[in-house]
Design a protein around this motif. Structure first.
Motif, PDB file in Angstrom:
ATOM      1  N   ASP A 209     -67.010  73.054  21.857  1.00  0.00           N
ATOM      2  CA  ASP A 209     -67.240  71.784  21.191  1.00  0.00           C
ATOM      3  C   ASP A 209     -65.936  71.002  21.163  1.00  0.00           C
ATOM      4  N   TYR A 210     -65.871  69.908  21.912  1.00  0.00           N
ATOM      5  CA  TYR A 210     -64.637  69.127  21.998  1.00  0.00           C
ATOM      6  C   TYR A 210     -64.178  68.613  20.635  1.00  0.00           C
ATOM      7  N   SER A 211     -65.105  68.440  19.704  1.00  0.00           N
ATOM      8  CA  SER A 211     -64.755  67.882  18.405  1.00  0.00           C
ATOM      9  C   SER A 211     -64.081  68.904  17.492  1.00  0.00           C
ATOM     10  N   GLY A 212     -64.228  70.190  17.805  1.00  0.00           N
ATOM     11  CA  GLY A 212     -63.676  71.226  16.934  1.00  0.00           C
ATOM     12  C   GLY A 212     -64.546  71.511  15.732  1.00  0.00           C
ATOM     13  N   ARG A 213     -65.721  70.912  15.657  1.00  0.00           N
ATOM     14  CA  ARG A 213     -66.611  71.117  14.511  1.00  0.00           C
ATOM     15  C   ARG A 213     -67.240  72.504  14.513  1.00  0.00           C
ATOM     16  N   PHE A 214     -67.406  73.080  15.701  1.00  0.00           N
ATOM     17  CA  PHE A 214     -68.032  74.395  15.789  1.00  0.00           C
ATOM     18  C   PHE A 214     -67.198  75.414  15.023  1.00  0.00           C
ATOM     19  N   HIS A 215     -67.807  76.159  14.108  1.00  0.00           N
ATOM     20  CA  HIS A 215     -67.121  77.130  13.239  1.00  0.00           C
ATOM     21  C   HIS A 215     -66.231  76.435  12.211  1.00  0.00           C
ATOM     22  N   ASN A 216     -66.418  75.104  12.030  1.00  0.00           N
ATOM     23  CA  ASN A 216     -65.654  74.373  11.034  1.00  0.00           C
ATOM     24  C   ASN A 216     -66.606  73.564  10.163  1.00  0.00           C
ATOM     25  N   LEU A 217     -66.067  72.658   9.361  1.00  0.00           N
ATOM     26  CA  LEU A 217     -66.881  71.900   8.410  1.00  0.00           C
ATOM     27  C   LEU A 217     -67.745  70.856   9.117  1.00  0.00           C
ATOM     28  N   PRO A 218     -68.922  70.536   8.574  1.00  0.00           N
ATOM     29  CA  PRO A 218     -69.796  69.516   9.173  1.00  0.00           C
ATOM     30  C   PRO A 218     -69.227  68.115   8.992  1.00  0.00           C
ATOM     31  N   LYS A 219     -69.763  67.145   9.736  1.00  0.00           N
ATOM     32  CA  LYS A 219     -69.327  65.756   9.624  1.00  0.00           C
ATOM     33  C   LYS A 219     -69.714  65.186   8.268  1.00  0.00           C
ATOM     34  N   THR A 220     -68.839  64.351   7.724  1.00  0.00           N
ATOM     35  CA  THR A 220     -69.162  63.652   6.489  1.00  0.00           C
ATOM     36  C   THR A 220     -69.976  62.412   6.841  1.00  0.00           C
ATOM     37  N   SER A 221     -70.643  61.813   5.851  1.00  0.00           N
ATOM     38  CA  SER A 221     -71.450  60.620   6.104  1.00  0.00           C
ATOM     39  C   SER A 221     -70.576  59.465   6.577  1.00  0.00           C
ATOM     40  N   ARG A 222     -69.328  59.399   6.068  1.00  0.00           N
ATOM     41  CA  ARG A 222     -68.404  58.336   6.488  1.00  0.00           C
ATOM     42  C   ARG A 222     -68.041  58.499   7.958  1.00  0.00           C
ATOM     43  N   GLU A 223     -67.754  59.731   8.373  1.00  0.00           N
ATOM     44  CA  GLU A 223     -67.415  59.982   9.765  1.00  0.00           C
ATOM     45  C   GLU A 223     -68.594  59.659  10.673  1.00  0.00           C
ATOM     46  N   GLN A 224     -69.807  59.998  10.215  1.00  0.00           N
ATOM     47  CA  GLN A 224     -70.987  59.736  11.009  1.00  0.00           C
ATOM     48  C   GLN A 224     -71.170  58.240  11.235  1.00  0.00           C
ATOM     49  N   LYS A 225     -70.921  57.426  10.181  1.00  0.00           N
ATOM     50  CA  LYS A 225     -71.055  55.982  10.297  1.00  0.00           C
ATOM     51  C   LYS A 225     -70.043  55.429  11.294  1.00  0.00           C
ATOM     52  N   CYS A 226     -68.805  55.935  11.234  1.00  0.00           N
ATOM     53  CA  CYS A 226     -67.768  55.489  12.166  1.00  0.00           C
ATOM     54  C   CYS A 226     -68.159  55.801  13.599  1.00  0.00           C
ATOM     55  N   LEU A 227     -68.733  56.998  13.810  1.00  0.00           N
ATOM     56  CA  LEU A 227     -69.151  57.387  15.156  1.00  0.00           C
ATOM     57  C   LEU A 227     -70.244  56.469  15.671  1.00  0.00           C
ATOM     58  N   GLU A 228     -71.167  56.110  14.819  1.00  0.00           N
ATOM     59  CA  GLU A 228     -72.254  55.231  15.222  1.00  0.00           C
ATOM     60  C   GLU A 228     -71.731  53.864  15.649  1.00  0.00           C
ATOM     61  N   GLU A 229     -70.697  53.379  14.945  1.00  0.00           N
ATOM     62  CA  GLU A 229     -70.107  52.092  15.278  1.00  0.00           C
ATOM     63  C   GLU A 229     -69.345  52.148  16.597  1.00  0.00           C
ATOM     64  N   GLU A 230     -68.867  53.361  16.964  1.00  0.00           N
ATOM     65  CA  GLU A 230     -68.067  53.508  18.176  1.00  0.00           C
ATOM     66  C   GLU A 230     -68.883  53.991  19.371  1.00  0.00           C
ATOM     67  N   ASN A 231     -70.208  54.116  19.214  1.00  0.00           N
ATOM     68  CA  ASN A 231     -71.043  54.629  20.300  1.00  0.00           C
ATOM     69  C   ASN A 231     -70.898  53.830  21.585  1.00  0.00           C
ATOM     70  N   ARG A 232     -70.611  52.544  21.450  1.00  0.00           N
ATOM     71  CA  ARG A 232     -70.490  51.703  22.639  1.00  0.00           C
ATOM     72  C   ARG A 232     -69.292  52.119  23.495  1.00  0.00           C
ATOM     73  N   LEU A 233     -68.327  52.818  22.900  1.00  0.00           N
ATOM     74  CA  LEU A 233     -67.142  53.256  23.629  1.00  0.00           C
ATOM     75  C   LEU A 233     -67.251  54.694  24.125  1.00  0.00           C
ATOM     76  N   ARG A 234     -68.310  55.374  23.721  1.00  0.00           N
ATOM     77  CA  ARG A 234     -68.401  56.799  24.005  1.00  0.00           C
ATOM     78  C   ARG A 234     -69.195  57.090  25.264  1.00  0.00           C
ATOM     79  N   LYS A 235     -68.951  58.283  25.819  1.00  0.00           N
ATOM     80  CA  LYS A 235     -69.644  58.698  27.035  1.00  0.00           C
ATOM     81  C   LYS A 235     -70.827  59.598  26.675  1.00  0.00           C
ATOM     82  N   PRO A 236     -71.903  59.534  27.452  1.00  0.00           N
ATOM     83  CA  PRO A 236     -73.092  60.345  27.140  1.00  0.00           C
ATOM     84  C   PRO A 236     -72.834  61.836  27.307  1.00  0.00           C
TER      85      PRO A 236
END
Length: 258
Positions: A209-236
């Protein structure tokens, strides 16, 4: 250029080959807990497998292997990652994800598989390189952040784009079979070691998992919102797992002004 170990980056800020740790004075062939100074945080490995974190432990234990200054033997059980590759791996062409890496033999859960090695960069150089990339470029730079007991954060930036090992061919998965652990041997500059999260069959593609979340803490709601706003810059993401997030992990911190 292939290199099995980390090398100093173009900025020359950090020398990953420098030996700064004192060695243990153990005269036995293999070090033991409560006697070896390298094992002050507890046992790291059992039969070459990374010892799982105890359920009551809130955070992962730091891993320090015996080093070049230690008096124990090369067969010491606390020398695992520094021995390098022990399994036959193969780089292959995937259908949608470009190059990938798979194992040609069975790997048991907890075994060290490979290191993610490359140029160790300072923050400014990591920012410069990542901001110079275009949307067509592949990004191999990884930022690893370790949260210290004091409340501080230790950052390590590794770029295998020009100098690296087989780790650069590992693809992301939202349900990976590897997980990354910073392992220190000769200095505070960690080796980014990848261990088997489960038993892995011969022929199976290796991923983490490139994010390092695997075996670590889950995403917070704030982080999830930021990711959604940045989806246009992300790769599938094409990992194909049941819990696929549809996009590869994204870290915008390296796009801030150094």
């Amino acid at each position: 250029q292939y290199s099995p170990d980390n090398v100093a980056g173009a900025d020359g800020e950090i020398d990953p080959t420098e030996i700064t740790f004192p060695g243990c004075s153990c005269l036995t062939s293999s070090c033991v807990v409560h006697v070896c100074s390298c094992l002050c945080h507890g046992e790291n490995y059992r039969s070459l497998c990374l010892r799982p974190t105890d359920k009551e432990e809130e955070y992962a234990r730091p891993v320090f292997e015996c080093n070049a200054m230690c008096r124990c033997g090369e067969s010491c059980q606390n020398r695992v990652v520094q021995r390098g590759l022990q399994f036959r791996l193969e780089v292959f062409k995937t259908e949608k994800k470009g190059w990938g890496l798979r194992t040609l033999e069975f790997i048991a859960k907890g075994r060290f598989v490979c290191e993610y090695a490359g140029e160790v960069l300072g923050f400014n150089e990591a920012c410069r390189r990542i901001q110079a990339q275009t949307s067509k470029d592949s990004n191999y730079i990884i930022a690893v952040r370790e949260h210290l007991h004091s409340g501080g954060i230790m950052e390590t930036f590794v770029d295998p784009t020009y100098i690296g090992n087989v780790g650069r061919f590992l693809n992301h998965s939202c349900e990976p079979n590897l997980f990354m652990v910073p392992v220190r041997v000769d200095s505070m500059v960690p080796k980014l070691a990848l261990f088997a999260a489960t038993d892995i069959s011969a022929g199976e593609e290796l991923s983490y998992d490139y994010s390092g979340r695997f075996h670590n803490l889950p995403k917070t709601s704030r982080e999830q919102k930021c990711l959604e706003e940045e989806n246009r810059l992300r790769k599938p993401c094409y990992c194909g797992s049941r819990t696929c997030a549809s996009f590869l992990p994204w870290d915008s911190s390296l796009f801030s002004t150094p």
